[in-house]
Design an enzyme around this catalytic site. Sequence first.
Site, mmCIF file in Angstrom:
data_model
loop_
_atom_site.group_PDB
_atom_site.id
_atom_site.type_symbol
_atom_site.label_atom_id
_atom_site.label_comp_id
_atom_site.label_asym_id
_atom_site.label_seq_id
_atom_site.Cartn_x
_atom_site.Cartn_y
_atom_site.Cartn_z
ATOM 1 N N GLU A 18 -28.974 106.050 -29.386
ATOM 2 C CA GLU A 18 -29.284 104.945 -30.307
ATOM 3 C C GLU A 18 -28.189 104.797 -31.361
ATOM 4 O O GLU A 18 -28.466 104.446 -32.505
ATOM 5 C CB GLU A 18 -30.639 105.193 -30.965
HETATM 6 C C1 LIG Z 1 -30.704 111.316 -22.711
HETATM 7 C C2 LIG Z 1 -30.064 110.014 -23.028
HETATM 8 C C3 LIG Z 1 -30.843 108.868 -23.070
HETATM 9 C C4 LIG Z 1 -30.250 107.633 -23.350
HETATM 10 N N1 LIG Z 1 -31.016 106.489 -23.298
HETATM 11 C C5 LIG Z 1 -30.397 105.285 -23.336
HETATM 12 C C6 LIG Z 1 -31.127 104.085 -23.079
HETATM 13 O O1 LIG Z 1 -32.343 104.102 -22.880
HETATM 14 N N2 LIG Z 1 -30.452 102.912 -23.053
HETATM 15 C C7 LIG Z 1 -29.109 102.846 -23.282
HETATM 16 O O2 LIG Z 1 -28.559 101.761 -23.237
HETATM 17 N N3 LIG Z 1 -28.388 103.966 -23.551
HETATM 18 C C8 LIG Z 1 -28.998 105.178 -23.579
HETATM 19 N N4 LIG Z 1 -28.284 106.317 -23.827
HETATM 20 C C9 LIG Z 1 -26.880 106.208 -24.210
HETATM 21 C C10 LIG Z 1 -26.642 106.531 -25.672
HETATM 22 O O3 LIG Z 1 -27.164 105.528 -26.497
HETATM 23 C C11 LIG Z 1 -25.132 106.769 -25.867
HETATM 24 O O4 LIG Z 1 -24.861 108.030 -25.262
HETATM 25 C C12 LIG Z 1 -24.708 106.786 -27.321
HETATM 26 O O5 LIG Z 1 -24.864 105.516 -27.907
HETATM 27 C C13 LIG Z 1 -23.239 107.219 -27.489
HETATM 28 O O6 LIG Z 1 -22.395 106.588 -26.583
HETATM 29 P P1 LIG Z 1 -21.432 107.469 -25.648
HETATM 30 O O7 LIG Z 1 -22.235 108.568 -25.060
HETATM 31 O O8 LIG Z 1 -20.714 106.584 -24.728
HETATM 32 O O9 LIG Z 1 -20.413 108.144 -26.638
HETATM 33 P P2 LIG Z 1 -18.985 107.537 -27.073
HETATM 34 O O10 LIG Z 1 -19.151 106.143 -27.510
HETATM 35 O O11 LIG Z 1 -18.008 107.821 -26.007
HETATM 36 O O12 LIG Z 1 -18.661 108.437 -28.339
HETATM 37 C C14 LIG Z 1 -18.085 109.753 -28.253
HETATM 38 C C15 LIG Z 1 -17.850 110.268 -29.675
HETATM 39 O O13 LIG Z 1 -16.960 109.396 -30.370
HETATM 40 C C16 LIG Z 1 -17.552 108.873 -31.536
HETATM 41 N N5 LIG Z 1 -17.191 107.454 -31.674
HETATM 42 C C17 LIG Z 1 -17.145 106.518 -30.723
HETATM 43 N N6 LIG Z 1 -16.771 105.341 -31.237
HETATM 44 C C18 LIG Z 1 -16.560 105.533 -32.555
HETATM 45 C C19 LIG Z 1 -16.163 104.702 -33.635
HETATM 46 N N7 LIG Z 1 -15.924 103.406 -33.473
HETATM 47 N N8 LIG Z 1 -16.068 105.276 -34.853
HETATM 48 C C20 LIG Z 1 -16.331 106.584 -35.049
HETATM 49 N N9 LIG Z 1 -16.712 107.404 -34.074
HETATM 50 C C21 LIG Z 1 -16.834 106.892 -32.833
HETATM 51 C C22 LIG Z 1 -19.065 109.031 -31.359
HETATM 52 O O14 LIG Z 1 -19.726 109.168 -32.595
HETATM 53 C C23 LIG Z 1 -19.125 110.317 -30.527
HETATM 54 O O15 LIG Z 1 -19.074 111.433 -31.369
HETATM 55 C C24 LIG Z 1 -28.855 107.563 -23.605
HETATM 56 C C25 LIG Z 1 -28.094 108.730 -23.601
HETATM 57 C C26 LIG Z 1 -28.673 109.930 -23.296
HETATM 58 C C27 LIG Z 1 -27.792 111.159 -23.246
#
Ligand SMILES: Cc1cc2nc3c(=O)[nH]c(=O)nc-3n(C[C@H](O)[C@H](O)[C@H](O)COP(=O)(O)OP(=O)(O)OC[C@H]3O[C@@H](n4cnc5c(N)ncnc54)[C@H](O)[C@@H]3O)c2cc1C
Length: 596
Positions: free
Chosen positions: A441
């Site tokens: 989220e």
């Molecule tokens: C168990 C689980 C359930 C989930 N359920 C859903 C769901 O129902 N629907 C859905 O759509 N998604 C879902 N997700 C996805 C989840 O919302 C994302 O994993 C989350 O938003 C982070 O995105 P990412 O994993 O791609 O991390 P990334 O975006 O790759 O981020 C990696 C790191 O970089 C940092 N970062 C990235 N961009 C920036 C920035 N601009 N500024 C500063 N820091 C940054 C982040 O804070 C993080 O520490 C789920 C994930 C999991 C693991």
Amino acid sequence: MAYVAPVRDYQFLFENVFKTDQYSNLKGFADADSATVAAILEEAAKFAEEVLHPINITGDKEGCTLDPVTHEVTAPKGYKEAYKALTEAGWTALSGDPQYGGQGLPHFVNTAFSEMLSGASSAFGMYPGLTEGAISALTAGGTQAQKDLYLPKLISGEWSGTMNLTEPHCGTDLGLLRTKAVPAGDGSYKITGQKIWISAGEHDFTSNICHLVLARLEGAPAGVKGISLFLVPKFIPDADGNPGERNSLQCAGLEHKMGIHGNSTCVMMYDEAKGFLLGSENEGLKIMFYMMNNARFGVGLQGLAIGHAALVAANQFAKDRLQGRALTGPKSPELPADSILVHPDVRRMLLESRALIEGGRAFLTWVSLQADLAHVSEDESMREKASDYMGLLTPVIKAYLTDKGLKVTQDAMQVHGGSGFTEHFPASQYMRDVRITLIYEGTNGVQALDLVGRKLPSKGGRALQTFLGEIDAYIAAEESDTKVPAYIKALKDTKAKLLDGTMWLMQNGMGNPDAAAAGSLDYLHLFGLTCTAYMWARMAKEAQAQIDAGATDPFFDTKLKVGRVFLERILPDAEAHLIKMKAGSEGLMALADDQF
Ligand SMILES: Cc1cc2nc3c(=O)[nH]c(=O)nc-3n(C[C@H](O)[C@H](O)[C@H](O)COP(=O)(O)OP(=O)(O)OC[C@H]3O[C@@H](n4cnc5c(N)ncnc54)[C@H](O)[C@@H]3O)c2cc1C
């Protein structure tokens, strides 16, 4: 280890602190008088403790299973029956719009129930939780026909909802998303693409699943300006609104993950699936934000709820575990050792945790009351203020409460000693379950950027100014004859630090966005501490008033003792957060990339 729902704490918050009966003239509140809400809390606790909690550990061990041939997902044993009991008892409809079959009770009542649901089994609680988010998006952006068709079934829980944003290459940065939408010529769209990590994406306990999917139309502007939102049901409703033709979408895989095993985390494939536009083309993110804000509040709540459950387990363990003797002499000389409760360090963990949870719960309740006032207050300025608060405080609720939820859960494990690291006790499951709340989220770091970059400057800083003004007015009204002066002084000091931090951001963040970003999470925590200092001042005032009026319930004395721990051992963190944020970004940006 049993789960014990925080019934008494909610009664105190509703009746004494926020005096919810004062709003009885407002829509929905008339049906939520103290006596009714007390009865609802008792029933909710019984349901959470007796029906939901027993499936928490079994669900964790068993997890979900995917049939590789049919692509259907089966949730752990007992989930289907618990879901049936949940919907039959009307819990999913608690705050639903009566026009669509809901009970129309205020959100603050639903918040109490949701904490119990998530605390008793967070993995299970996510199924109805996501549906609630889908309801808010449909309510905000659906046509009347869409609302008439979908809302009654979602509110009753007969159908469920999901949220589809994430793709393999696109997490935080939604502008990168590739899922495609093509007009089908009959008013609907063909949706094609892959979504990953979709919570509750497929399961076996509702007759339809309504996926809310972000996708891009051909020729749409690049980035977030070209994103549209589609409702893509698993079964396309027939002319009578019943689940009809199977849509061309499926769960292609289940994620093996650290925690929340009972919740299916699905890879969803859409292959020209029939989708219905919500709102206007390229305006999808605006509507999806209703679901996302609802989910952010829900995730903050989830962090707090798991923290509470872990603390209950730690309290029980500490009472039973005999190790060592009190430094001041044996407390139970008839036993081979004293309980670990005699050790100040164990008490530090249990009481700091309790101070965080009880302050956080008050904060959550106060904000959910703002959600109600934003909708139903008859006073326009009150509606505006409440809605400003919702915008400003949602990232704080999400990130502050989940960071603190993790801290509490971690301390609960520490109280258990080695037993906590084994799967024989629930501490390790809580630890695994709570960790995701800081990530999904929108990660907590991204919430902090949202607070500093968008929420503070929004409408010329109006929400922040109103919030600070409310705290100033509270201090001015209480300061001269307060019975709890330590809390008023602490609130005044912490608010001054928040103002100091805000000024620093204004002076340093404008010219150097890295400086604002580097300090944003510390600023968010300073904000969370100010909010909870405000909550503790209000709770302490009411607890003291009850004692002064002759109340003999030990609850009030306990509340003040826990509050003292908040003042002495939690609130000093405000100073450290201010110092760290003022360090700016230079130290963080000094290393070249190849030095990592
Ligand atoms: C168990 C689980 C359930 C989930 N359920 C859903 C769901 O129902 N629907 C859905 O759509 N998604 C879902 N997700 C996805 C989840 O919302 C994302 O994993 C989350 O938003 C982070 O995105 P990412 O994993 O791609 O991390 P990334 O975006 O790759 O981020 C990696 C790191 O970089 C940092 N970062 C990235 N961009 C920036 C920035 N601009 N500024 C500063 N820091 C940054 C982040 O804070 C993080 O520490 C789920 C994930 C999991 C693991």
